[in-house]
Every structure is written in C-alpha cells, then in structure tokens.
Motif scaffolding. Sequence first.
Motif, PDB file in Angstrom:
ATOM      1  N   PRO A  23       0.847  -1.208  -0.137  1.00  0.00           N
ATOM      2  CA  PRO A  23       0.099  -0.062  -0.116  1.00  0.00           C
ATOM      3  C   PRO A  23       0.868   1.295   0.086  1.00  0.00           C
ATOM      4  O   PRO A  23       0.456   2.261  -0.726  1.00  0.00           O
ATOM      5  CB  PRO A  23      -0.712   0.032   1.351  1.00  0.00           C
ATOM      6  CG  PRO A  23      -0.916  -1.625   1.418  1.00  0.00           C
ATOM      7  CD  PRO A  23       0.284  -2.256   1.177  1.00  0.00           C
ATOM      8  N   LEU A  24       1.963   1.209   0.663  1.00  0.00           N
ATOM      9  CA  LEU A  24       2.712   2.762   0.735  1.00  0.00           C
ATOM     10  C   LEU A  24       3.389   2.844  -0.553  1.00  0.00           C
ATOM     11  O   LEU A  24       3.482   4.075  -1.000  1.00  0.00           O
ATOM     12  CB  LEU A  24       3.690   2.396   1.813  1.00  0.00           C
ATOM     13  CG  LEU A  24       4.922   3.442   2.037  1.00  0.00           C
ATOM     14  CD1 LEU A  24       3.881   4.712   2.589  1.00  0.00           C
ATOM     15  CD2 LEU A  24       5.699   3.229   2.838  1.00  0.00           C
ATOM     16  N   VAL A  25       3.705   1.695  -1.472  1.00  0.00           N
ATOM     17  CA  VAL A  25       4.160   1.793  -2.786  1.00  0.00           C
ATOM     18  C   VAL A  25       3.172   2.533  -3.623  1.00  0.00           C
ATOM     19  O   VAL A  25       3.151   3.437  -4.612  1.00  0.00           O
ATOM     20  CB  VAL A  25       4.641   0.633  -3.312  1.00  0.00           C
ATOM     21  CG1 VAL A  25       5.222   0.928  -4.823  1.00  0.00           C
ATOM     22  CG2 VAL A  25       6.221   0.264  -2.639  1.00  0.00           C
ATOM     23  N   LYS A  26       1.908   2.098  -3.378  1.00  0.00           N
ATOM     24  CA  LYS A  26       0.708   2.479  -4.101  1.00  0.00           C
ATOM     25  C   LYS A  26       0.446   4.102  -3.847  1.00  0.00           C
ATOM     26  O   LYS A  26       0.157   4.673  -4.751  1.00  0.00           O
ATOM     27  CB  LYS A  26      -0.629   1.753  -3.896  1.00  0.00           C
ATOM     28  CG  LYS A  26      -0.307   0.117  -4.172  1.00  0.00           C
ATOM     29  CD  LYS A  26      -0.646  -0.029  -5.877  1.00  0.00           C
ATOM     30  CE  LYS A  26      -0.478  -1.310  -5.928  1.00  0.00           C
ATOM     31  NZ  LYS A  26      -0.562  -1.758  -7.312  1.00  0.00           N
ATOM     32  N   LEU A  27       0.753   4.333  -2.724  1.00  0.00           N
ATOM     33  CA  LEU A  27       0.479   5.838  -2.357  1.00  0.00           C
ATOM     34  C   LEU A  27       1.680   6.633  -3.036  1.00  0.00           C
ATOM     35  O   LEU A  27       1.472   7.777  -3.623  1.00  0.00           O
ATOM     36  CB  LEU A  27       0.820   5.742  -0.801  1.00  0.00           C
ATOM     37  CG  LEU A  27       0.384   7.184  -0.276  1.00  0.00           C
ATOM     38  CD1 LEU A  27      -1.014   7.726  -0.554  1.00  0.00           C
ATOM     39  CD2 LEU A  27       0.811   7.317   1.218  1.00  0.00           C
ATOM     40  N   ALA A  28       2.773   5.990  -3.189  1.00  0.00           N
ATOM     41  CA  ALA A  28       3.876   6.784  -3.894  1.00  0.00           C
ATOM     42  C   ALA A  28       3.740   6.817  -5.235  1.00  0.00           C
ATOM     43  O   ALA A  28       4.014   7.660  -5.991  1.00  0.00           O
ATOM     44  CB  ALA A  28       5.343   6.053  -3.734  1.00  0.00           C
ATOM     45  N   GLU A  29       3.031   5.799  -5.853  1.00  0.00           N
ATOM     46  CA  GLU A  29       2.592   5.935  -7.246  1.00  0.00           C
ATOM     47  C   GLU A  29       1.560   7.067  -7.355  1.00  0.00           C
ATOM     48  O   GLU A  29       1.678   7.739  -8.646  1.00  0.00           O
ATOM     49  CB  GLU A  29       1.819   4.575  -7.624  1.00  0.00           C
ATOM     50  CG  GLU A  29       2.728   3.413  -7.813  1.00  0.00           C
ATOM     51  CD  GLU A  29       2.336   2.284  -8.165  1.00  0.00           C
ATOM     52  OE1 GLU A  29       1.121   1.909  -8.073  1.00  0.00           O
ATOM     53  OE2 GLU A  29       2.880   1.184  -8.662  1.00  0.00           O
TER      54      GLU A  29
END
Length: 113
Positions: A55-61
């Motif tokens: 999820p944190l990577v999705k937020l970074a995307e």
Amino acid sequence: MKAPARSHPLWFAFVLHRVSGLGLALFLPAHFWLLSQALTNPARLDGFLAFAEMPLVKLAEFGLVFLLAVHMFGGLRLLALEFLPWSDRQKTLAAGAAGVAFLISTTFFLKAI
C-alpha cells in the motif's frame, strides 16, 4: 508599496512546477535502472514487482502520477505565459489545472488499490 512576488497567486504554480520537475528528475534514473533489470536480472525485477504491491508503494505511485500531471499542466501554464496575455480567467484556469492534476492522480490511485 509593492507586494513581494511570493504573494502573487501564480507563485505557488511556479514552485509546484519546479518541485514536480525535480521529483521527476530524481525518479527517472531509478525507473530506468529498474526497467533494465528486466533484461539483466529478472529475479530482482520480480522481487521489486512484489514489493510494488504494498500500500505504501501504491501511495507513492499516486504521488508520481500527481507530479507528472502537475508538471504537464505547469508546462501548459508556461506556454500560456509565453503566448497569451494573463487575465483573471487564466489565473483561475492555472489554479484549476492543479485541481485537475490532483483529480487525475487520485483516480489512478483509487484504481491501483
């Protein structure tokens, strides 16, 4: 007495365009390196793709798509500055462009999670 430039409504657009450009300039070398892993080290690429599901990577995307949209609309704003006389309507459109950039990146984010 003349107000400082930072109180001008488009100063935020100027800063946002520079920050988005810097963010993209920092991201692109890492992105190209990661793409090269598909050719040189597929196992490492597979590991990163699994990491990218967090999820944190999705937020970074979301942040990345926001930077891309802001930078694109900032570039359009600069073209408008070069070729059009500024009016209050154009200032409103510049502020609206930041809102549209946020909408585009939010839509991407909601589809990605």
